[in-house]
Design an enzyme around this catalytic site. Sequence first.
Site: not given
Length: 198
Positions: A24, A46, A54
């Site tokens: 990512y 988010e 995350w």
Amino acid sequence: MAIEQETGKFRCPWCLGFEDYVKYHDEEWGVPVFDDQKQFEFLVLESAQAGLSWSTILKKREGYRKAFAEFDYRVVADLPDGYVQELLLDSGIIRNEMKIRAAINNAKRFMEIQASHGSFKNYIWDFVGGKPIQNQLKSMSEVPATSPISDRLAKDMKSRGFKFLGSTILYAHMQATGLVNDHLVDCFRYQEVRALGK
């Protein structure tokens, strides 16, 4: 300071947890996003992250993709109440009713912005003058959690009825979608991402 791995590449240290996190970081984080559906995907993810890491959200990204119609905001905006109850049983996503309902609400607000601004892209990129902000950060301690721009963005989006999108979440969104380049300067991606913003 970025950390060197066995590959000989220096990377931002936050991504060195698991393989998908590194992927990512190397391929997506900080790349300018001008596609509305991709912008919506990151808003959903988010928002779901609030209070979580995350990495947790990345592990559930495919679950979100299935649950939220490949992040098609037009479909998400019309999801019926009964589907919310189904999603509360779906272990592929974060089973938080307020966050699920926020995603549906935000899809509607997202489309309202498209109607008034031509696209969501036009709206959000206007906050940075249409070009990515190129920070020059040398250590993780310098990476901000918010900025005056994310404060303004959060205030404006809240006034438009968005939920679960405060300044901290929206700064993370700005980082993820390339409105700001917060790769550390000695990370190998810093210059690559910088070049994309020209």
